[in-house]
Design a protein around this motif. Sequence first.
Motif, short mmCIF file in Angstrom:
data_model
loop_
_atom_site.label_atom_id
_atom_site.label_comp_id
_atom_site.label_asym_id
_atom_site.label_seq_id
_atom_site.Cartn_x
_atom_site.Cartn_y
_atom_site.Cartn_z
N ALA A 241 15.59 -13.50 -27.64
CA ALA A 241 15.98 -14.29 -28.81
C ALA A 241 17.31 -13.78 -29.37
N ASP A 242 18.02 -14.64 -30.08
CA ASP A 242 19.28 -14.25 -30.72
C ASP A 242 19.04 -13.05 -31.64
N ALA A 243 20.06 -12.20 -31.77
CA ALA A 243 19.91 -10.98 -32.58
C ALA A 243 21.25 -10.56 -33.17
N HIS B 4 16.52 -12.80 -15.64
CA HIS B 4 16.74 -12.50 -17.06
C HIS B 4 18.18 -12.05 -17.31
N ARG B 5 18.74 -12.48 -18.45
CA ARG B 5 20.12 -12.13 -18.82
C ARG B 5 20.15 -11.28 -20.08
N TRP C 82 24.48 -12.11 -31.32
CA TRP C 82 24.29 -11.82 -29.90
C TRP C 82 23.27 -12.81 -29.33
N ILE C 83 23.69 -13.55 -28.31
CA ILE C 83 22.83 -14.60 -27.75
C ILE C 83 22.94 -14.58 -26.23
N GLY C 84 22.05 -15.35 -25.58
CA GLY C 84 22.21 -15.63 -24.15
C GLY C 84 23.32 -16.66 -24.02
N TRP C 85 24.38 -16.34 -23.29
CA TRP C 85 25.58 -17.19 -23.22
C TRP C 85 25.20 -18.64 -22.92
#
Length: 199
Positions: free
Chosen positions: A65-67, A107-108, A119-122
Amino acid sequence: ESTRPQHLPRLALAQGIPAQHRVMVAMPVMLTDAASVDALLHRLQLHHLANPEPHAQFALRSDWADADSARVASDDALLQCARQGIRALNARHPQAHGEAPRFVLLHRERVFSESEQCWIGWERKRGKLEALVARLAKADPGPFLDLGEDSRIAAGTAYVLTLDSDTQLPPGRLRELVGVAAHPLNRPRLDAAARRVVG
């Protein structure tokens, strides 16, 4: 302007999906808590049980999850939970010796997004798909973590079917979709100069 639906030609694939038309069923997901990870793994198993093709691989394409930072305290435990679940599925539904596992976790890590200021998964869902296609095309792991056997993609994967976590894949439907994609009349026509599909 609208167009009427039309029946696309398809291969019958009466003996199942052959090796040259190997397919990956991939779900773009976020690892948020242990209960949701279990539910995602269950859904992945249901896709396989409804479509038990020997040349199909089933993948969770996951982000955390976004952080506010690149890593948070719960990350490692969630990733471990997902890996354990993938291993349990592979133990329950093993492939032939030497074959890539039937279930994989792709997983990324998070990256910092200037526009979102976190901070997110692009590019989230679209980014996961782009990264997967690049990995299949170039055999380059890209942003996906090297998780050893838990992330080993089957060589020669020709097609990717991406499904949301709440989408069902009815029995036999995977074979039908691959039969459509594999038919010679449905192959994309490429403009080599422009490097795009033109028909």
